[in-house]
Design a protein around this motif. Structure first.
Motif, mmCIF file in Angstrom:
data_model
loop_
_atom_site.group_PDB
_atom_site.id
_atom_site.type_symbol
_atom_site.label_atom_id
_atom_site.label_comp_id
_atom_site.label_asym_id
_atom_site.label_seq_id
_atom_site.Cartn_x
_atom_site.Cartn_y
_atom_site.Cartn_z
ATOM 1 N N ASP A 83 42.414 50.751 -132.616
ATOM 2 C CA ASP A 83 43.750 50.202 -132.422
ATOM 3 C C ASP A 83 44.822 51.257 -132.702
ATOM 4 N N PHE A 84 46.077 50.806 -132.786
ATOM 5 C CA PHE A 84 47.173 51.762 -132.982
ATOM 6 C C PHE A 84 46.997 52.560 -134.264
ATOM 7 N N ASP A 85 46.577 51.884 -135.324
ATOM 8 C CA ASP A 85 46.444 52.588 -136.612
ATOM 9 C C ASP A 85 45.421 53.726 -136.503
ATOM 10 N N VAL A 129 65.877 42.730 -136.622
ATOM 11 C CA VAL A 129 65.104 43.662 -135.799
ATOM 12 C C VAL A 129 63.604 43.440 -136.019
ATOM 13 N N PRO A 130 62.801 43.538 -134.954
ATOM 14 C CA PRO A 130 61.354 43.459 -135.150
ATOM 15 C C PRO A 130 60.867 44.669 -135.949
ATOM 16 N N GLY A 131 59.839 44.479 -136.751
ATOM 17 C CA GLY A 131 59.293 45.591 -137.538
ATOM 18 C C GLY A 131 57.860 45.900 -137.137
ATOM 19 N N GLY A 132 57.626 47.135 -136.704
ATOM 20 C CA GLY A 132 56.277 47.589 -136.371
ATOM 21 C C GLY A 132 55.958 48.799 -137.222
ATOM 22 N N ASN A 133 56.282 49.967 -136.658
ATOM 23 C CA ASN A 133 56.102 51.216 -137.410
ATOM 24 C C ASN A 133 57.321 51.484 -138.301
ATOM 25 N N LEU A 134 58.325 50.630 -138.189
ATOM 26 C CA LEU A 134 59.527 50.617 -139.043
ATOM 27 C C LEU A 134 60.467 51.795 -138.824
ATOM 28 N N GLY A 135 60.424 52.357 -137.641
ATOM 29 C CA GLY A 135 61.333 53.451 -137.307
ATOM 30 C C GLY A 135 62.747 52.951 -137.096
ATOM 31 N N ASN A 136 62.901 51.870 -136.335
ATOM 32 C CA ASN A 136 64.239 51.340 -136.066
ATOM 33 C C ASN A 136 64.939 50.932 -137.351
#
Ligand code: F0G
Length: 471
Positions: free
Chosen positions: A204-206, A256-263
């Protein structure tokens, strides 16, 4: 990543975000972590020695200069607030020409007063997601230091964006790592079409993220994931444009959506700097919304209570949690494939953003995201499932009484509706059984706002009757 030519200017430099370390590096270096302590790096500026305007109104005037590529770009129009590269080195394809759209329909769904809910529609970017804001900045840095290849791991949007910048500029080759079967077709088609070298990793992404770090280190390839501090400089401008659209009035909430938390990390830095520069006097609250099936930030911040703590964060906390995930064999799992991430690389900076913005983190189910996505779509601005986490999160925070009906709320729509048509069609499918088969395992029981196609025989009378019945 390899160190490249030195283009030292002490007005812009890189600095470890940990106040205990604070090591600094030249902007000519390509680094993704501090060489002293392993922490994340910021791009930092000596604002006293840079020409910073004394009012944010200054940036509005640049709109008039549409023939100047730096003014046309919604990122580089704010060059004075991200002055790490000389203007002649900037690589821009007109990113960031996005809009802030008030939506009373979505306001009603969320439960805030009419006129108070805004959607920042980042799907309008050239590659269809907010990633172009950061990619133009990282790409510019890569170009400045002479990189010839750039790599990323991606759930699909970062890779689409990198592939696009490489395809348009021909300055670099794109090498992208994606998890096998973990990326929507809209996004995969972009990487293939724009000619990126696309590696599908079984994982997966990780997994892909871990590999791309190793490979870029070993082969000296420039890494554009959001561990790259220059990426986040570009993403700060999403907030500048939100403020600009609100006539420089600071809203109450950014969701804001949180994924890799860059935004979220970039937004926190944007507000920190604007306050430091005296350009705003108030900072909005930040709400970061995880998918329930990929909820690391929610777990670490809200459940386990980890905090920025003036930079003295508990470094062990995420490691302990990741060990628990591994021991129980739990992988990230959500229909919102863009944010299907369990090991967010910007954890440290995100804690700082939450601190600066008096933030909260929430998790929402796939069902809540898909219903919210359908509401966003029904009100005219389609988005992909992960983007709708912001609207679902706002609704949840409103129900909890944390967001008030009178609050001014900005939800970030991170990616375009056409990025993931499979999820949309599954939601709206005429066949509820099929919908349950595809999504039922993710806890989605009913599509509350499904707009089902009407099956009708190829017969004029029947067609007319169907229209009358459904009008
Ligand atoms: N929304 C969309 C549409 C995304 O593509 C992503 C991240 C996010 C939200 C989360 O943003 O990482 O800043 O918290 N996509 C990355 C990618 C991971 O590879 O395209 P974040």
């Amino acid at each position: 990543m390899a160190t490249s030519v030195q283009t030292h200017t002490d007005q812009a430099f890189q600095q470890c975000v940990s106040p205990d370390c604070g090591a600094t590096y030249d902007v000519g270096e390509a680094l993704t972590s501090c060489q002293q302590c392993g922490g994340l790096l910021d791009v930092a500026y000596d604002w006293n020695r840079l020409p910073v305007p004394d009012s944010l109104k200054f940036f509005e005037q640049k709109w008039a200069r549409r023939n100047d590529p730096l003014c046309r770009s919604g990122v580089w129009r704010f060059h004075e607030l991200l002055p790490f590269a000389p203007p002649e080195k900037v690589v821009t394809i007109g990113e960031g020409q996005t809009m802030l759209q008030p939506s009373d329909g979505v306001a009603k769904f969320v439960g805030v007063n009419a006129g108070n809910l805004y959607l920042e529609y980042e799907g309008l970017n050239p590659s269809g997601s907010f990633k172009d804001n950061g990619m133009t900045a990282a790409f510019t840095h890569a170009h400045t230091i002479g990189a010839k290849r750039a790599a990323c791991a991606s759930t699909g949007n970062t890779s689409a964006s990198l592939a696009l910048y490489c395809g348009v500029s021909k300055l670099m080759q794109a090498v992208i790592f994606i998890g096998s079967g973990k990326i929507s077709y809209g996004k995969l088609s972009q990487a293939l079409d724009y000619g990126a070298l696309t590696l599908q990793i079984s994982g997966d992404f990780d997994d892909a993220m871990q590999r791309v770090r190793q490979v870029s280190e070993q082969l000296g390839i420039y890494l554009v994931n959001s561990v790259n501090p220059f990426r986040l400089e570009g993403q700060k401008t999403i907030m500048y444009r939100v403020l600009e659209s609100l006539d420089w009035q600071v809203p109450d909430w950014i969701v804001v959506p949180g994924g890799n938390l860059g935004n979220s990390s970039a937004f926190g830095k944007a507000f920190m700097e604007l306050r430091e520069l005296g350009l705003i006097d108030r900072i909005p609250r930040l709400a970061i919304i995880n998918a329930a099936g990929a909820n690391t930030m929610h777990e670490l911040y809200e459940v386990r209570g980890n905090r920025w703590n003036d930079g003295h964060i508990d470094q062990q906390a995420p490691e302990v949690y990741y060990d628990e995930l591994d021991a129980s064999g739990r992988r990230a799992s959500t229909i919102a494939s863009a944010i299907e991430i369990n090991r967010p690389v910007n954890y440290q900076k995100c804690l700082r953003a939450l601190d600066v913005c008096d933030g909260v983190v929430r998790e929402v189910t796939d069902g809540q995201m898909l219903d919210s996505k359908a509401q966003v779509g029904a009100n005219g601005l389609g988005c992909e499932p992960a983007s709708a986490a912001s609207v679902a999160g706002a609704k949840l925070l409103r129900a909890e009484g944390i967001i008030a009906p009178s609050d001014r709320v900005v939800c970030i729509l991170t990616g375009h509706q056409l990025k993931d048509p499979t999820a949309t069609v599954a939601y709206h499918t005429t066949d509820q059984e099929e919908f349950n088969r595809v999504l039922g395992s993710r806890g989605v029981k009913r599509a509350d706002f499904a707009n089902r196609a009407v099956a009708v025989p190829n017969d004029l009378d029947e067609i007319v009757r169907a229209i009358q019945l459904n009008s």
